[in-house]
Scaffold this motif. Structure first.
Motif, short mmCIF file in Angstrom:
data_model
loop_
_atom_site.label_atom_id
_atom_site.label_comp_id
_atom_site.label_asym_id
_atom_site.label_seq_id
_atom_site.Cartn_x
_atom_site.Cartn_y
_atom_site.Cartn_z
N GLN A 162 0.82 -1.21 0.00
CA GLN A 162 0.00 0.00 0.00
C GLN A 162 0.86 1.27 0.00
O GLN A 162 0.48 2.28 -0.62
N MET A 163 2.02 1.22 0.64
CA MET A 163 2.93 2.37 0.59
C MET A 163 3.39 2.62 -0.84
O MET A 163 3.55 3.78 -1.26
N VAL A 164 3.62 1.55 -1.58
CA VAL A 164 4.02 1.70 -2.99
C VAL A 164 2.98 2.52 -3.73
O VAL A 164 3.31 3.48 -4.46
N ARG A 165 1.72 2.19 -3.57
CA ARG A 165 0.65 2.86 -4.31
C ARG A 165 0.50 4.32 -3.89
O ARG A 165 0.33 5.21 -4.74
N ALA A 166 0.58 4.57 -2.57
CA ALA A 166 0.41 5.94 -2.09
C ALA A 166 1.60 6.81 -2.48
O ALA A 166 1.44 7.94 -2.96
N LEU A 167 2.82 6.30 -2.29
CA LEU A 167 4.01 7.10 -2.57
C LEU A 167 4.23 7.30 -4.06
O LEU A 167 4.81 8.32 -4.48
N ALA A 168 3.78 6.35 -4.87
CA ALA A 168 3.89 6.53 -6.32
C ALA A 168 3.15 7.79 -6.76
O ALA A 168 3.63 8.54 -7.62
N LYS A 169 2.01 8.06 -6.15
CA LYS A 169 1.25 9.26 -6.49
C LYS A 169 1.86 10.51 -5.87
O LYS A 169 1.90 11.57 -6.49
N GLU A 170 2.35 10.38 -4.65
CA GLU A 170 2.92 11.55 -3.97
C GLU A 170 4.21 12.04 -4.62
O GLU A 170 4.45 13.26 -4.73
N LEU A 171 5.05 11.11 -5.09
CA LEU A 171 6.35 11.49 -5.62
C LEU A 171 6.37 11.68 -7.13
O LEU A 171 7.35 12.18 -7.69
N ALA A 172 5.27 11.31 -7.80
CA ALA A 172 5.22 11.46 -9.26
C ALA A 172 5.47 12.88 -9.74
O ALA A 172 6.16 13.08 -10.75
N PRO A 173 4.95 13.91 -9.08
CA PRO A 173 5.21 15.27 -9.57
C PRO A 173 6.69 15.63 -9.61
O PRO A 173 7.07 16.57 -10.33
N ARG A 174 7.51 14.92 -8.86
CA ARG A 174 8.95 15.16 -8.89
C ARG A 174 9.66 14.25 -9.89
O ARG A 174 10.89 14.25 -9.96
N GLY A 175 8.89 13.47 -10.63
CA GLY A 175 9.49 12.57 -11.60
C GLY A 175 10.10 11.34 -10.99
O GLY A 175 10.92 10.66 -11.63
N ILE A 176 9.71 10.99 -9.77
CA ILE A 176 10.26 9.83 -9.07
C ILE A 176 9.25 8.69 -9.14
O ILE A 176 8.08 8.87 -8.79
N THR A 177 9.68 7.54 -9.60
CA THR A 177 8.80 6.37 -9.64
C THR A 177 8.97 5.55 -8.37
O THR A 177 10.04 5.54 -7.75
N VAL A 178 7.90 4.86 -8.00
CA VAL A 178 7.90 4.02 -6.80
C VAL A 178 7.30 2.67 -7.16
O VAL A 178 6.15 2.61 -7.62
N ASN A 179 8.06 1.63 -6.98
CA ASN A 179 7.60 0.27 -7.26
C ASN A 179 8.12 -0.68 -6.20
O ASN A 179 8.85 -0.27 -5.28
N ALA A 180 7.76 -1.95 -6.33
CA ALA A 180 8.31 -2.98 -5.46
C ALA A 180 8.56 -4.24 -6.27
O ALA A 180 7.87 -4.51 -7.25
N VAL A 181 9.56 -4.98 -5.86
CA VAL A 181 9.73 -6.34 -6.35
C VAL A 181 9.17 -7.27 -5.28
O VAL A 181 9.30 -7.01 -4.08
N ALA A 182 8.53 -8.34 -5.72
CA ALA A 182 7.92 -9.31 -4.80
C ALA A 182 8.48 -10.69 -5.12
O ALA A 182 7.90 -11.42 -5.93
N PRO A 183 9.61 -11.04 -4.53
CA PRO A 183 10.21 -12.33 -4.85
C PRO A 183 9.38 -13.49 -4.32
O PRO A 183 8.77 -13.42 -3.24
N GLY A 184 9.36 -14.56 -5.09
CA GLY A 184 8.90 -15.84 -4.57
C GLY A 184 10.03 -16.47 -3.78
O GLY A 184 11.00 -15.79 -3.43
#
Length: 246
Positions: A162-184
């Motif tokens: 959920q932090m990924v989704r919220a921060l992706a929107k908050e930091l987008a105006p600065r051109g910063i992407t936010v993602n996660a890797v989810a290893p098996g």
């Protein structure tokens, strides 16, 4: 894709996925800040491998805000800026509802949730436009993968998603992407800890490939997210699991 001139902070980078990622990003040209908690020998060896001009080892408890501030300050003092933050350090205890304790809950939330959140907060003012944040989630958060034996762990990683989704929107105006890797299931020291060979063999058989993932296979995906080719990918949790738990 070249990452020359880029600077990455990776927590828990002296071993496992963190180490593999530090090696991969450095091979692509990035400078790397290698955070470790106690294994100074492994961290120093990694610095020597990469080169002291492009690597820095910093001891810090990734669950404590003052230590995270120290980590960010050290990175900026040496390299002047930050381009990628990867809160990789984590804990993966086995707890069901009946065995969960307050101390175990607090430990999981401190290292898996609080630490990543405040590392990004402290680093954000120094992240240049076009920067990247890459969290580490888990393949155990899929509908078929959730296990009662990892109740506290999956709860903490659900918060990361959920932090990924919220921060992706908050930091987008600065051109910063936010993602996660989810290893098996991935062959790291953390994954192998406490598992018998019988349990490991059972888990191998669950994979359609008949094996566990390797840390460098996760690192390859982080390298993609760090590069220019991922500039339109944000708010995503990328599952790196070899079709396991899908």
């Amino acid at each position: 894709m070249s990452l020359a001139g880029k600077v990455a902070i990776i927590t828990g980078a002296s071993k496992g996925i963190g180490r593999a990622t530090a090696e991969r990003l450095a091979a692509d040209g990035a400078s790397v800040v290698i955070n470790y908690l106690s294994d100074s020998k492994a961290a120093d060896e990694l610095v020597a491998q990469i080169g002291a001009d492009r690597a820095l080892a910093v001891q810090a408890d990734a669950s404590k805000i003052p230590d995270l501030e120290k980590l960010v300050d050290a990175a900026v003092a040496k390299f002047g800026h930050i381009d990628l933050v990867m809160p990789n350090a984590g804990i993966m205890g086995m707890h069901t509802l009946s065995s969960a304790t307050e101390s175990a809950f607090d430990a999981h939330m401190a290292l898996n949730v609080k630490g990543p959140l405040f590392l990004v907060q402290k680093a954000a003012p120094h992240i240049r436009p076009g920067g990247r944040v890459v969290f580490v989630s888990t393949g155990l958060n899929t509908a078929t993968g959730v296990s009662p034996a990892y109740l506290l762990y999956v709860a903490s990683k659900g918060a990361v998603d959920q932090m990924v989704r919220a921060l992706a929107k908050e930091l987008a105006p600065r051109g910063i992407t936010v993602n996660a890797v989810a290893p098996g299931p991935t062959g790291t020291e953390l994954f192998y800890k406490g598992k018998s060979e019988e349990v490991l063999e059972m888990l191998r058989r669950q994979s359609p490939f008949g094996r566990f993932g390797e840390p460098d296979e996760v690192a390859d995906v982080v390298a993609f997210l760090a590069g220019e080719g991922s500039r339109w990918v944000s708010g995503q949790v990328l599952r790196v699991n070899g079709a396991n738990m899908v």
